[in-house]
Design an enzyme around this catalytic site. Structure first.
Site, PDB file in Angstrom:
ATOM      1  N   GLU A 193       1.888   1.679  -3.997  1.00 18.23           N
ATOM      2  CA  GLU A 193       2.278   2.414  -2.778  1.00 18.23           C
ATOM      3  C   GLU A 193       3.752   2.811  -2.687  1.00 18.23           C
ATOM      4  OE1 GLU A 193       1.058  -0.038   0.536  1.00 18.23           O
ATOM      5  OE2 GLU A 193      -1.056   0.117   0.034  1.00 18.23           O
ATOM      6  N   GLU A 224      -9.885  -0.265  -4.030  1.00 19.39           N
ATOM      7  CA  GLU A 224      -9.942  -1.033  -2.772  1.00 19.39           C
ATOM      8  C   GLU A 224     -10.915  -0.378  -1.789  1.00 19.39           C
ATOM      9  OE1 GLU A 224      -6.000  -1.844  -1.235  1.00 19.39           O
ATOM     10  OE2 GLU A 224      -5.158  -2.081  -3.235  1.00 19.39           O
TER      11      GLU A 224
HETATM   12  C1  XIL Z   1      -4.396  -6.507   2.416  1.00 17.89           C
HETATM   13  C2  XIL Z   1      -5.244  -7.774   2.475  1.00 17.89           C
HETATM   14  O1  XIL Z   1      -6.596  -7.424   2.437  1.00 17.89           O
HETATM   15  C3  XIL Z   1      -4.938  -8.534   3.759  1.00 17.89           C
HETATM   16  O2  XIL Z   1      -5.604  -9.789   3.754  1.00 17.89           O
HETATM   17  C4  XIL Z   1      -3.425  -8.757   3.881  1.00 17.89           C
HETATM   18  O3  XIL Z   1      -3.164  -9.364   5.134  1.00 17.89           O
HETATM   19  C5  XIL Z   1      -2.681  -7.441   3.776  1.00 17.89           C
HETATM   20  O4  XIL Z   1      -3.035  -6.803   2.554  1.00 17.89           O
HETATM   21  N1  XIL Z   1      -3.405  -2.013   0.242  1.00 17.89           N
HETATM   22  C6  XIL Z   1      -3.308  -2.967  -0.729  1.00 17.89           C
HETATM   23  C7  XIL Z   1      -3.861  -4.314  -0.475  1.00 17.89           C
HETATM   24  O5  XIL Z   1      -2.860  -2.683  -1.841  1.00 17.89           O
HETATM   25  O6  XIL Z   1      -3.136  -5.326  -1.136  1.00 17.89           O
HETATM   26  C8  XIL Z   1      -3.943  -4.643   0.988  1.00 17.89           C
HETATM   27  O7  XIL Z   1      -4.588  -5.894   1.158  1.00 17.89           O
HETATM   28  C9  XIL Z   1      -4.665  -3.525   1.711  1.00 17.89           C
HETATM   29  C10 XIL Z   1      -3.922  -2.223   1.577  1.00 17.89           C
END
Ligand code: XIL
Length: 363
Positions: A162, A268
Site C-alpha cells: 500500500e 485479500e
Molecule cells: C487487517 C487485519 O485483518 C486486521 O485484523 C487488523 O486489525 C488490521 O489489518 N490490508 C492489508 C491487511 O494488507 O493486512 C489488513 O489486515 C487489511 C487491509
C-alpha cells in the site's frame, strides 16, 4: 424356517458390520473443497489467526477447502518485531508449522507497510526521527531476520504494502516516504531477494480496479522492473463490495498488470455487503446505521458479485496464481469492527457454505 431366519439375521448383521466399517470418515471423505474445484486454475488461500487451527471445526474447514494460508496479522512488523532487539515469533511460527505439517502453502504478509508498525521503528532513543540510512538499515535487518527464519517454508512474500495514494498524489505520505523518499520500496525487494532468492516477491495494494490508482501502481511497477528490482508479482487485495468492481475494470487490471510479465494474485478477497466503503475505509455517514442482518437482497447481490469475479478469474489461469480470502467465515471478519457486523465471505457464521459458495464452484 427358524434356522433360515437365524441365517438371514446373521447375514444381515454381517453386512451391517461391513457397511459400518466401510463408513466414510466425514472429514476425509467430505465432498470437494474450493481448492479441488480450482486445482487446475490457481491455489485458494485464506488469511488466518494463530487460534484458527486450534478450533476443531475451523481447522477442518481450512483443511478441506484451502491449500494456502496467510497470517492475518502475525507477521506484520508491529506484532513480530515489537522492539528493536525483540522478535515475537510464537504466532507466526505456529501458523507456518500448521502450513508445513499439512502441506499447505504459506504466503508471508507483510514485510514493509505504514500501518501496524512498531513504536521504535522511525525514531531514535531521544524520540527524534532517524536518518534515511538508519531506517534502511533497520528495514534490512528486519527483512533479513524474518525472511531467513521462514526460508523454504514461506513460498511468497508481500514485500511492500500500500504505498500508492488514493487521492490525486502519487506516493502515499508516510514515515517511510518522509524519511527515505521512494527508495525504501526497491530496497525492501532487494533485501527480501537477498534473504531468500527463491521466494516469489509481491507488491500488494487495494483499489487496484480504480483507473487512476491502477495507472499509478502500473507506473511504479514498470519503473521498478526497468531498474531490475527483483519483483515477481502483484497482489490485488480485492477488498470489494456488492457494488464494486465491475467486470470491465477487473479485467482491465488483470490485463494491464500481467502485461508487465508479473504474476497476479488476489490476496485479500472479501465482498462487503455494505456499499459505503472504499479501500477498507468507511466513507463517513454511509453504511454505518445498517442493521446487522444478512438480508436476501445483500445475499443476492453478493452471490452475483462472487459468481462474476470467479468467472473472470477462470478466464486468466495463466496470469493468476492464487486467490486468498481475507478470513475464513462470517463468524469472524476484520470488517466486523466498523460499527456493524459484515457478512463478506463464502462460509456463514456456522461455517456452512453460503449460496454464493455454490455459484463459485458451479462451472
Ligand atoms: C487487517 C487485519 O485483518 C486486521 O485484523 C487488523 O486489525 C488490521 O489489518 N490490508 C492489508 C491487511 O494488507 O493486512 C489488513 O489486515 C487489511 C487491509
Amino acid at each position: 424356517m427358524k434356522r433360515h431366519t437365524a441365517k438371514f439375521m446373521l447375514a444381515l448383521s454381517f453386512i451391517a458390520v461391513v457397511l459400518l466399517a466401510a463408513r466414510p470418515d466425514p472429514i476425509k471423505e467430505k465432498a470437494k473443497g474450493l481448492k479441488d474445484y480450482y486445482s487446475k486454475f490457481f491455489s485458494i488461500g485464506v488469511a488466518i489467526r494463530p487460534t484458527d487451527p486450534s478450533n476443531h471445526d475451523q481447522r477442518t474447514l481450512i483443511l478441506s477447502e484451502f491449500n494456502s494460508i496467510t497470517p492475518e496479522n502475525a507477521m506484520k512488523m508491529g506484532p513480530i518485531h515489537p522492539q528493536e532487539n525483540t522478535y515475537f515469533w510464537r504466532d507466526a511460527d505456529s501458523i507456518v508449522a500448521f502450513g508445513v505439517q499439512n502441506k499447505i502453502k504459506v504466503r508471508g504478509h507483510t514485510l514493509c507497510w505504514h500501518a501496524q508498525t512498531p513504536d521504535w521503528l522511525f525514531v531514535d532513543s531521544a524520540g527524534k526521527d532517524v536518518s534515511k540510512k538508519v531506517l534502511l538499515q533497520r528495514l534490512k535487518s528486519h527483512i533479513n531476520t524474518v525472511v531467513s527464519r521462514y526460508k523454504g517454508k514461506v513460498y511468497a512474500w508481500d514485500v511492500v504494502n500500500e504505498v500508492i495514494a488514493d487521492d490525486s498524489t502519487y506516493f502515499r505520505k508516510t514515515k517511510w516516504s518522509e524519511i527515505t523518499g521512494e527508495d525504501f520500496v526497491e530496497k525492501a525487494f532487494e533485501y527480501a531477494h537477498e534473504a531468500d532468492p527463491k521466494a516469489i516477491l509481491f507488491y500488494n495494494d487495494y483499489n487496484t480496479e480504480i483507473p487512476a490508482k491502477r495507472e499509478k501502481i502500473y507506473r511504479m511497477l514498470k519503473n521498478l522492473l526497468a531498474k531490475g528490482v527483483p519483483i515477481h508479482g502483484v497482489g490485488l487485495q480485492a477488498h470489494w463490495s456488492i457494488n464494486t468492481p465491475s467486470r470491465e475494470e477487473l479485467e482491465k487490471s488483470i490485463q494491464l498488470f500481467s502485461s508487465l510479465g508479473l504474476q497476479i494474485q488476489f490476496t485479500e478477497l472479501d465482498i462487503s455487503v455494505y456499499t459505503g466503503r472504499q479501500g477498507g475505509q468507511m466513507i463517513q455517514g454511509q453504511g454505518q446505521m445498517q442493521a446487522a442482518v444478512f438480508t436476501p437482497e445483500m445475499e443476492q447481490k453478493q452471490l452475483e458479485k462472487y459468481k462474476m469475479i470467479f468467472e473472470v478469474f477462470r478466464k486468466y489461469p495463466k496470469e493468476i496464481t492464487g486467490v486468498t480470502f481475507w478470513n475464513l467465515s462470517d463468524k469472524y471478519s476484520w470488517l466486523d469492527g466498523r460499527g456493524r457486523k459484515n457478512f463478506p465471505l463464502l462460509f456463514d457464521t456456522n461455517l456452512k457454505p453460503k449460496k454464493a459458495y455454490w455459484e463459485v464452484v458451479k462451472f
